[in-house]
Motif scaffolding. Structure first.
Motif, PDB file in Angstrom:
ATOM      1  N   ARG A   1       0.841  -1.202   0.000  1.00 40.36           N
ATOM      2  CA  ARG A   1       0.000   0.000   0.000  1.00 40.36           C
ATOM      3  C   ARG A   1       0.879   1.257   0.000  1.00 40.36           C
TER       4      ARG A   1
ATOM      5  N   TRP B   1       3.967   1.488  -1.165  1.00 42.77           N
ATOM      6  CA  TRP B   1       4.597   1.635  -2.485  1.00 42.77           C
ATOM      7  C   TRP B   1       3.646   2.348  -3.439  1.00 42.77           C
ATOM      8  N   LEU B   2       2.353   1.996  -3.372  1.00 40.82           N
ATOM      9  CA  LEU B   2       1.385   2.637  -4.267  1.00 40.82           C
ATOM     10  C   LEU B   2       1.227   4.119  -3.920  1.00 40.82           C
ATOM     11  N   GLU B   3       1.239   4.421  -2.611  1.00 41.47           N
ATOM     12  CA  GLU B   3       1.166   5.836  -2.219  1.00 41.47           C
ATOM     13  C   GLU B   3       2.402   6.602  -2.692  1.00 41.47           C
TER      14      GLU B   3
ATOM     15  N   ALA C   1       4.239   5.860  -5.243  1.00 42.84           N
ATOM     16  CA  ALA C   1       4.112   6.032  -6.692  1.00 42.84           C
ATOM     17  C   ALA C   1       3.175   7.192  -6.991  1.00 42.84           C
TER      18      ALA C   1
ATOM     19  N   ALA D   1       4.995   7.140 -10.534  1.00 42.75           N
ATOM     20  CA  ALA D   1       5.324   5.722 -10.745  1.00 42.75           C
ATOM     21  C   ALA D   1       6.551   5.570 -11.641  1.00 42.75           C
TER      22      ALA D   1
ATOM     23  N   HIS E   1       2.577  -2.343 -12.287  1.00 35.00           N
ATOM     24  CA  HIS E   1       1.550  -3.256 -11.758  1.00 35.00           C
ATOM     25  C   HIS E   1       1.600  -4.537 -12.577  1.00 35.00           C
TER      26      HIS E   1
ATOM     27  N   LEU F   1       3.804  -6.346  -7.432  1.00 28.20           N
ATOM     28  CA  LEU F   1       4.363  -5.178  -8.118  1.00 28.20           C
ATOM     29  C   LEU F   1       5.838  -5.386  -8.407  1.00 28.20           C
TER      30      LEU F   1
END
Lengths: 378, 89
Positions: free
Chosen positions: A66, A68-70, A72, A77, A84, A143
């Motif tokens: 989570r 890592w997505l934030e 990005a 990204a 992804h 990911l």
């Protein structure tokens, strides 16, 4: 404001720096060589949920994915080469497939999405896969990041002071409390010191009279010549999970195969406990290449241009060591992530920052606490 | 006769020359285009390190022209991109 000195400019040190800086701490990162030159640079950039059984490591991995997505979202990204990609675990035999299905069912209860693929669906997902596989499981949340790029980006974003070519040789203590790090460039004052030395975490701990049981396990990665896009996901064979969880010192190999943005295909993964020996072992290379061709026959006519080795920092109970050292007030450890350090770095950094700041951590720190391993034999 | 074929043209060489050296002697400066920009490439380092001088020899792509010894009758072809377009799905 508390001064934090982080030793190790790999992905874990970079994430610790980033999250400590976000809490307003004054951060210095030092490394005896360069950014991402050790454990991080020898890896592949895996951010995997698929290979983890329910338990503390999976909890940390979920939090980390989570984050890592934030990251990005806030840093871009592209600046991390975050993709992804999704993980595709394949099984050659009906027995291996049944075990894989059972594993995925357990993971589903812990919140990991996956999808069973029959041989026809496998071919749709990855057209170049061998035709005789029994089936597989697709994990959409796996990911990929470019680990060196990500480490450099997090360090830059943290605004931390960076001291490269600077080696920590010991701690400066006052009444057993840390007041600084003694380095090859003199003393750097510190209220907190973080051991983020990856596979060298054990050696660094010894210099601080605070040994931790982290052992290097060597892994080779093969790099092909650039190819047109052939492999879409992170593809690995079901035995990879068993090998990572193994305690055996002898050579173990499984196939982990993926394409990169540069066009090269990366082929892993081996595990051997041979100390810090990076000598290329041709029999291991041959075995990894043969296994990859078994999974992707299209690779048979392709050249390798390079082979690299890295050390996966292995702990006896297969969990990283993250948290304060009970013997030396002011010293914290953040190492021993095995082959999952890239994936687990953000949650590790977030946890270290919360522990230093005295804030409520997002995950339970107890399973990772150094206390559990202090005095444990290597 | 000490010649090989390069894209339909005869290239003479002397014993011990590499494919790349023979091409340069014949005035050929580039024989590959890059994967993304389509830029021309030929000899750069000349010692097998940079992988710039990639070329197709007897149907095999990504041979380094600077290392591959020239031999009579080779079929040498200029290369586009990865040289592996045949593998793409």
């Amino acid at each position: 404001v508390a001064r934090v000195v982080i030793i190790g400019a790999g992905i874990v040190g970079a994430a610790c720096a980033y999250f400590c800086a976000r809490r307003g701490l004054t951060v210095t990162v030092l490394d005896r060589t360069a950014v991402a030159a050790g454990t991080t640079g020898g890896g592949e950039g895996n951010v995997l949920l698929s290979d983890k059984a329910p338990g503390p490591e999976l909890t940390m991995a979920l939090r980390s994915a989570r984050l890592w997505l934030e990251l990005a979202g806030s840093l871009g990204a592209d600046t991390l080469e975050l993709e992804h990609k999704g993980g595709l675990v394949v099984a050659a035999t009906a027995a291996a497939l049944a075990a894989l299905h059972a594993f995925a069912d357990e993971q589903r209860h812990a919140g990991i999405d996956s999808e069973r693929l029959d041989p026809a669906a496998l071919r749709t997902a990855e057209p170049h896969l061998a035709r005789d596989l029994a089936g597989g499981v697709f994990y959409p949340a796996d990911l990929q990041v470019q680990p060196m790029l990500a480490a450099a980006r997090l360090l830059a974003e943290s605004g931390a002071g960076l001291r490269l070519g600077c080696e920590a040789v010991g701690l400066r203590l006052d009444h057993e409390q840390v007041t600084g790090v003694r380095t090859s460039d003199g003393v750097i004052p510190a209220d907190y010191v973080v051991n983020a030395a990856g596979a060298w975490g054990s050696r660094l701990g010894e210099r601080f009279d605070a040994p931790v049981p982290v052992l290097p396990r060597r892994g080779f990665v093969l790099v092909t010549e650039p190819l047109p896009p052939l492999i879409r996901h992170k593809v690995y064979t079901a035995d990879y999970v068993a090998n990572v969880a193994s305690d055996d010192a002898a050579l173990q190999t499984s196939s982990v195969i993926e394409g990169t943005r540069a066009g090269t295909v990366l082929i892993g993964a081996s595990r051997e406990r041979v100390g810090f020996d990076k000598t290329t072992a041709i029999p291991v290379v041959r075995q990894l290449a043969a296994q990859a061709v078994r999974v992707f026959p299209v690779l048979a006519g392709v050249n390798l241009i390079r082979v690299y080795a890295g050390f996966r920092p292995y702990c006896p109970d297969h969990l990283p060591i993250v948290g304060p050292d009970p013997r030396v007030p002011g010293l914290l450890h953040a190492c021993g992530h095995e082959g999952a350090g890239i994936g687990l770095a953000p949650a590790t950094g977030e946890l270290i920052a919360a522990l230093i700041a005295g804030a409520e951590p997002s995950i339970d720190p107890a399973p990772f606490a150094p206390d559990r391993l202090v005095g444990a034999p290597l | 006769v000490t010649e090989f074929d390069f894209d339909g043209r005869s290239i003479r060489f002397t014993a011990g020359q590499s494919v790349g050296a023979a091409l340069l002697s014949a005035g050929v400066r580039s024989w590959r285009t890059t994967r993304r920009g389509g830029r021309p490439r030929g000899i750069f380092c000349g010692i097998g390190v940079c992988y710039d001088c990639l070329i197709i020899v007897d149907g095999v792509p990504n041979e380094r022209a600077c290392l591959r010894p020239a031999t009579a009758g080779l079929a040498v072809r200029s290369q586009t991109g990865t040289g592996h377009d045949d593998l793409a799905s």
